[in-house]
Design a protein around this motif. Structure first.
Motif, PDB file in Angstrom:
ATOM      1  N   UNK A 195      18.808  -5.925   2.403  1.00 56.65           N
ATOM      2  CA  UNK A 195      17.709  -4.837   1.291  1.00 56.65           C
ATOM      3  C   UNK A 195      17.138  -4.652   2.750  1.00 56.65           C
ATOM      4  N   UNK A 196      17.300  -2.965   3.345  1.00 58.29           N
ATOM      5  CA  UNK A 196      16.050  -2.542   3.542  1.00 58.29           C
ATOM      6  C   UNK A 196      14.973  -2.021   3.339  1.00 58.29           C
ATOM      7  N   UNK A 197      13.593  -2.237   3.808  1.00 58.58           N
ATOM      8  CA  UNK A 197      12.530  -1.690   3.123  1.00 58.58           C
ATOM      9  C   UNK A 197      11.435  -0.959   3.611  1.00 58.58           C
ATOM     10  N   UNK A 198      12.329  -0.432   5.383  1.00 60.04           N
ATOM     11  CA  UNK A 198      11.397   0.317   5.621  1.00 60.04           C
ATOM     12  C   UNK A 198      10.714  -0.501   6.763  1.00 60.04           C
ATOM     13  N   UNK A 199       8.969   0.030   7.098  1.00 60.30           N
ATOM     14  CA  UNK A 199       7.860  -0.622   7.520  1.00 60.30           C
ATOM     15  C   UNK A 199       7.107  -0.211   5.874  1.00 60.30           C
ATOM     16  N   UNK A 200       7.543  -0.689   3.971  1.00 54.40           N
ATOM     17  CA  UNK A 200       6.788  -0.085   3.774  1.00 54.40           C
ATOM     18  C   UNK A 200       5.876  -1.357   3.358  1.00 54.40           C
ATOM     19  N   UNK A 201       6.721  -2.963   3.310  1.00 59.00           N
ATOM     20  CA  UNK A 201       5.744  -4.580   3.201  1.00 59.00           C
ATOM     21  C   UNK A 201       5.167  -4.468   3.578  1.00 59.00           C
ATOM     22  N   UNK A 202       4.890  -4.194   5.191  1.00 58.99           N
ATOM     23  CA  UNK A 202       3.915  -4.229   5.794  1.00 58.99           C
ATOM     24  C   UNK A 202       2.167  -3.342   5.529  1.00 58.99           C
ATOM     25  N   UNK A 203       2.911  -2.528   5.151  1.00 60.93           N
ATOM     26  CA  UNK A 203       1.849  -1.185   5.545  1.00 60.93           C
ATOM     27  C   UNK A 203       1.469  -1.330   3.524  1.00 60.93           C
ATOM     28  N   UNK A 204       2.115  -2.013   2.489  1.00 54.56           N
ATOM     29  CA  UNK A 204       1.404  -2.351   1.693  1.00 54.56           C
ATOM     30  C   UNK A 204       0.188  -2.899   1.333  1.00 54.56           C
ATOM     31  N   UNK A 205       0.513  -4.489   2.242  1.00 56.00           N
ATOM     32  CA  UNK A 205       0.030  -5.770   2.730  1.00 56.00           C
ATOM     33  C   UNK A 205      -1.090  -5.488   3.673  1.00 56.00           C
ATOM     34  N   UNK A 206      -1.226  -4.289   3.966  1.00 55.85           N
ATOM     35  CA  UNK A 206      -2.430  -4.403   5.055  1.00 55.85           C
ATOM     36  C   UNK A 206      -3.463  -4.483   5.060  1.00 55.85           C
ATOM     37  N   UNK A 207      -4.797  -5.317   5.641  1.00 56.72           N
ATOM     38  CA  UNK A 207      -5.999  -5.129   5.069  1.00 56.72           C
ATOM     39  C   UNK A 207      -6.143  -6.106   3.861  1.00 56.72           C
ATOM     40  N   UNK A 208      -5.419  -6.685   3.187  1.00 54.08           N
ATOM     41  CA  UNK A 208      -5.354  -7.531   1.719  1.00 54.08           C
ATOM     42  C   UNK A 208      -4.270  -9.120   2.620  1.00 54.08           C
ATOM     43  N   UNK A 209      -5.218  -9.947   1.587  1.00 52.78           N
ATOM     44  CA  UNK A 209      -4.681 -11.025   1.282  1.00 52.78           C
ATOM     45  C   UNK A 209      -3.835 -11.732   0.053  1.00 52.78           C
ATOM     46  N   UNK A 210      -2.624 -11.778   0.580  1.00 54.43           N
ATOM     47  CA  UNK A 210      -1.019 -11.548  -0.115  1.00 54.43           C
ATOM     48  C   UNK A 210      -0.783 -12.952  -0.875  1.00 54.43           C
ATOM     49  N   UNK A 211      -1.080 -12.801  -2.345  1.00 55.25           N
ATOM     50  CA  UNK A 211      -1.214 -14.419  -3.431  1.00 55.25           C
ATOM     51  C   UNK A 211       0.224 -14.932  -3.303  1.00 55.25           C
ATOM     52  N   UNK A 212       1.676 -13.624  -3.722  1.00 49.05           N
ATOM     53  CA  UNK A 212       2.765 -13.930  -3.940  1.00 49.05           C
ATOM     54  C   UNK A 212       3.495 -12.536  -3.599  1.00 49.05           C
ATOM     55  N   UNK A 213       5.009 -13.014  -3.576  1.00 47.39           N
ATOM     56  CA  UNK A 213       5.980 -11.925  -3.177  1.00 47.39           C
ATOM     57  C   UNK A 213       7.573 -12.245  -4.028  1.00 47.39           C
ATOM     58  N   UNK A 214       7.619 -11.942  -4.900  1.00 49.06           N
ATOM     59  CA  UNK A 214       8.461 -12.195  -5.925  1.00 49.06           C
ATOM     60  C   UNK A 214       9.313 -11.295  -5.863  1.00 49.06           C
ATOM     61  N   UNK A 215      11.157 -11.450  -6.099  1.00 55.82           N
ATOM     62  CA  UNK A 215      12.175 -10.243  -5.664  1.00 55.82           C
ATOM     63  C   UNK A 215      12.845 -10.208  -6.827  1.00 55.82           C
ATOM     64  N   UNK A 216      13.559  -9.145  -6.902  1.00 56.52           N
ATOM     65  CA  UNK A 216      13.978  -9.595  -8.629  1.00 56.52           C
ATOM     66  C   UNK A 216      15.904  -9.289  -8.783  1.00 56.52           C
ATOM     67  N   UNK A 217      16.881  -9.849  -8.624  1.00 56.34           N
ATOM     68  CA  UNK A 217      18.235  -9.112  -8.043  1.00 56.34           C
ATOM     69  C   UNK A 217      18.532  -9.421  -9.650  1.00 56.34           C
ATOM     70  N   UNK A 218      19.843  -8.552  -9.237  1.00 56.36           N
ATOM     71  CA  UNK A 218      20.928  -8.398 -10.120  1.00 56.36           C
ATOM     72  C   UNK A 218      22.531  -8.578 -10.362  1.00 56.36           C
ATOM     73  N   UNK A 219      22.962  -9.135 -10.578  1.00 56.65           N
ATOM     74  CA  UNK A 219      24.717  -9.718 -10.664  1.00 56.65           C
ATOM     75  C   UNK A 219      25.208  -9.350 -10.885  1.00 56.65           C
ATOM     76  N   UNK A 220      26.222  -8.384  -9.560  1.00 52.89           N
ATOM     77  CA  UNK A 220      27.367  -7.797 -10.427  1.00 52.89           C
ATOM     78  C   UNK A 220      28.844  -8.206 -11.186  1.00 52.89           C
ATOM     79  N   UNK A 221      28.137  -8.036 -12.765  1.00 50.68           N
ATOM     80  CA  UNK A 221      29.914  -8.158 -13.115  1.00 50.68           C
ATOM     81  C   UNK A 221      31.325  -8.052 -12.018  1.00 50.68           C
ATOM     82  N   UNK A 222      32.222  -8.658 -12.315  1.00 48.40           N
ATOM     83  CA  UNK A 222      33.529  -8.612 -11.878  1.00 48.40           C
ATOM     84  C   UNK A 222      33.951  -8.288 -10.521  1.00 48.40           C
ATOM     85  N   UNK A 223      33.037  -9.564  -9.416  1.00 49.33           N
ATOM     86  CA  UNK A 223      32.675  -9.594  -8.655  1.00 49.33           C
ATOM     87  C   UNK A 223      32.199 -11.384  -7.895  1.00 49.33           C
TER      88      UNK A 223
END
Length: 308
Positions: A195-223
């Motif tokens: 899963x590719x996000x470019x540099x958007x994660x670091x850019x969003x966090x610049x100058x801030x203190x991170x409290x949490x990061x959560x990822x949401x995923x869905x499993x594809x049926x049939x695999x």
């Protein structure tokens, strides 16, 4: 509606001696269409739910109306009123702070400290970095102490989605797959997904203190198998899909388990949050060996909250 669900529904819809119209089951996972429910030892996929069944979660014991098309009617639980009240008040406060025109109103005998103030007779005003208006009234004598200015709220949460999702086998990208695969179902070799996000994660966090990061995923049926299996998550350091092998960073972290068609959200380990915020890691990957944990995943929404 899966064939298994239909068959079980037909069997359960037959009249019973007691005339019972509902049965109970345990929610194994939440899906985009409903829930996966364990009924009588059988895993039934994508059972639809009434809209009144809210805040659906794995482990809920629910009331199911059997039939050719089973439906979840709801769950037994305490009165949600007191529970909901605190959450509603919190959201209402956030909305009020976002919507108000004046962020703070204070006064005193001295001129206000800081920059950006504009004087209108004895009234000062400025716009702060968040775009909110602040007022300061200069008075000759304080007959009533000034209230304190409210503290600066934490930065708003940021939600990011992958710009690309890709899978790799045998050291190169599998162009036929647009989901993130882990494992091997056919004996042709293990798959790994990124899963590719470019540099958007670091850019969003610049100058801030991170409290949490959560990822949401869905499993594809049939695999893979329908039963719940662990998502084996890794970090990677790529801004976009490489042409060769997708190298893996820290991991695996089995932070989430999903059954077929299910969606879930997991909190990333603290060390991963630091790496992603700093830009030393830039995205997420999945990888497994063999068929046991073979699956395909989509989604990848990353929600970042801040404390300052």
């Amino acid at each position: 509606m899966s064939d298994a669900a239909r068959r079980l529904g037909e069997a359960m819809s037959a009249p019973t001696p007691t005339g019972a119209g509902t049965v109970s089951g345990e929610v194994v996972d939440v899906t985009d269409q409903g829930v996966n429910v364990l009924l009588g030892g059988a895993l039934i996929l994508d059972v639809p739910c009434l809209a009144s069944y809210r805040a659906r979660a794995r482990g809920d014991w629910v009331v199911v109306r059997p039939g050719a098309r089973p439906v979840v009617l709801g769950r037994t639980a305490p009165d949600p009123g007191p529970i909901d009240e605190d959450a509603i008040r919190t959201v209402a406060t956030e909305v009020a702070l976002d919507a108000q025109v004046v962020r703070a109103a204070t006064w005193g005998t001295a001129a206000p400290a800081g920059t950006g103030w504009q004087t209108v007779t004895a009234l000062f005003m400025r716009k702060n970095s968040a775009g909110k208006i602040e007022l300061y009234g200069q008075v000759t004598a304080e007959t009533d102490p000034s209230p304190g200015a409210p503290g600066t709220p934490a930065p708003k949460a940021v939600t990011l989605t992958p710009s690309v999702i890709a899978s790799y086998r045998g050291g190169s990208r599998d162009e036929s797959r647009t989901e993130a695969y882990q494992g091997d179902w056919t004996g042709r070799g293990n798959l790994r997904g990124g899963l590719f996000y470019g540099m958007s994660i670091a850019a969003a966090c610049a100058g801030k203190t991170v409290a949490s990061m959560k990822v949401s995923l869905s499993r594809v049926p049939g695999a893979g198998v329908n039963a719940r299996r662990p998502v084996q998550l890794y970090l990677h350091a790529y801004t976009s899909p490489p042409s060769g092998q997708l190298g893996l960073g820290d991991g695996p972290e089995p932070v989430l388990s999903l059954s077929a068609g299910a969606s879930g959200t997991a909190t990333l380990p603290a060390s991963w949050q630091v790496a992603l915020a700093a830009g030393t890691a830039r995205g997420l990957a999945v990888y497994a060996d063999g068929s046991t944990n073979y699956m395909a995943l989509t989604g990848g929404k990353l929600t970042i909250t801040f404390s300052a």
